[in-house]
Motif scaffolding. Structure first.
Motif, short mmCIF file in Angstrom:
data_model
loop_
_atom_site.label_atom_id
_atom_site.label_comp_id
_atom_site.label_asym_id
_atom_site.label_seq_id
_atom_site.Cartn_x
_atom_site.Cartn_y
_atom_site.Cartn_z
N ASN A 4 31.25 -0.06 -7.03
CA ASN A 4 31.88 -0.83 -5.94
C ASN A 4 32.87 -0.03 -4.71
O ASN A 4 32.49 0.02 -3.77
CB ASN A 4 32.50 -2.07 -6.20
N THR A 52 19.70 -0.15 -8.92
CA THR A 52 19.78 -1.19 -7.91
C THR A 52 20.07 -0.22 -6.53
O THR A 52 20.64 -0.73 -5.68
CB THR A 52 21.42 -1.95 -8.17
N ASN A 60 23.84 1.76 -3.34
CA ASN A 60 23.93 2.13 -4.67
C ASN A 60 23.45 3.63 -5.09
O ASN A 60 23.88 4.28 -5.46
CB ASN A 60 23.63 1.00 -5.50
N SER A 114 26.53 -2.66 -2.33
CA SER A 114 27.01 -3.42 -3.52
C SER A 114 27.97 -4.64 -2.93
O SER A 114 28.27 -4.68 -1.72
CB SER A 114 28.31 -2.49 -4.02
O1 PAF Z 1 29.03 -5.95 -7.49
C1 PAF Z 1 27.74 -5.39 -7.48
O2 PAF Z 1 27.30 -5.17 -6.26
C2 PAF Z 1 26.95 -5.15 -8.84
O3 PAF Z 1 27.64 -5.97 -9.89
C3 PAF Z 1 26.81 -3.74 -8.98
C4 PAF Z 1 26.86 -3.34 -10.52
C5 PAF Z 1 27.76 -2.81 -8.13
C6 PAF Z 1 25.42 -3.25 -8.94
O4 PAF Z 1 24.81 -3.71 -7.85
#
Ligand code: PAF
Length: 309
Positions: free
Chosen positions: A190, A247, A200, A252
């Motif tokens: 984050n 992701t 990400n 994030s």
């Molecule tokens: O806070 C977020 O966006 C998600 O929990 C993470 C783990 C960073 C993945 O997208």
């Protein structure tokens, strides 16, 4: 059984729609009259899941008008925990249960102090959801919600959900470790994505970001080891890179907060880790630098906003 939900963000709306679909009564407690009007215009929660859209006509109210609460789901941002709980505290029935489903750490303990630890259940979710518009939630990635408690038995809450509940939910006898695992991944991904304003996946693709991510993970592991917390069955750096890659196209939650000029959860994520590291006498310079940089980003935005009246 009636569920009251405080925090109508993506997770609150996802749970609201899913509980209503499962036959529970659902009431959203909204921030103010403007939000209530917005909700009335929307006509309910609109849920998109696997290409299907459905409208869920749940109820909505303001905290002051809320009826007795038997089951409370709290999914506000972590920094809103105290204010959100205090507003509904007088409405909790003697047998009420409170499920806290938030990011970060420290906020669950605060919730327990406010509502009484015997009432508290703690959740941690890997469901991916985002809001297309207010009260319009997209369930983008099916995950799992683990529910446990430190001073109460939470298995009754899980047992109340029907077998065909549309979200995957299970009891977790060691929810604290689960929260630490989520904290570990959040501490790695984050703040870095917020500072570099990147997706990400860039944390894996771009070598200098990847090096920072690895340093963050190594420092985090020192703290976890010192407190005897077992993280993953592989090094955290590998786990965090897997999550960032899986992701990869996402922004994030912290970067989205920065972009929308909202307060981030940095104090409950990196801030919590830094406080725990200090208590244990462990140096976490890279996390401290992240904390300072995200705080600065937030302060710059607030200054810009006040300059623009
Ligand atoms: O806070 C977020 O966006 C998600 O929990 C993470 C783990 C960073 C993945 O997208």
């Amino acid at each position: 059984m009636e569920w009251t939900i405080v925090g109508a963000g993506a997770i609150g709306c996802l749970w609201g729609a899913s509980l209503q679909q499962a036959g529970f009564g659902v009431t959203l407690v909204l921030r103010d009259a403007t939000r209530l009007q917005q909700f009335r215009r929307a006509g309910g929660i609109r849920l998109t899941r696997e290409g299907n859209e459905s409208l869920h006509r749940v109820k909505a109210t303001l905290a002051g008008d809320c009826g007795p609460i038997e089951r409370l789901l709290l999914c506000t941002k972590a920094f809103d925990t105290e204010a959100a709980l205090r507003a509904v505290l007088p409405r909790l029935t003697p047998n009420a249960r409170v499920l806290v489903l938030q990011n970060g750490l420290g906020n669950q303990q605060l919730a327990g102090e406010l509502v009484g630890p015997w009432r508290l259940a703690i959740g941690s979710t890997t469901d991916g959801a985002w809001l297309r518009a207010p009260f319009e939630v997209v369930h983008a990635g099916r995950g799992q919600t683990r529910i446990g408690a430190s001073d109460a038995d939470s298995s009754d809450l899980v047992a109340e959900l029907p077998d065909d509940f549309s979200l995957e939910v299970c009891s977790d006898p060691d929810i604290e470790t689960t929260l630490w695992r989520k904290l570990a991944v959040n501490c790695a991904i984050n703040p870095l994505t917020a500072i570099h304003a990147c997706r990400n996946g860039d944390l894996v693709r771009i070598a200098r970001y990847r090096e920072e991510l690895i340093r963050l993970c190594d420092e985090f592991e020192l703290v976890a080891r010192a407190r005897g917390t077992q993280l993953f069955d592989r090094p955290l750096a590998e786990q965090a890179q897997n999550v960032a890659a899986a992701t990869g196209d996402n922004f994030s939650s912290m970067l989205q907060d920065i972009r929308h000029r909202r307060t981030t959860e940095i104090e409950q994520i990196t801030g919590y880790l830094c406080r725990e590291a200090e208590r244990l006498g462990i140096a976490v310079p890279t996390h401290r630098a992240m904390l300072e940089q995200v705080r600065k980003l937030e302060a710059t935005q607030h200054r810009r906003d006040s300059n623009h009246g």
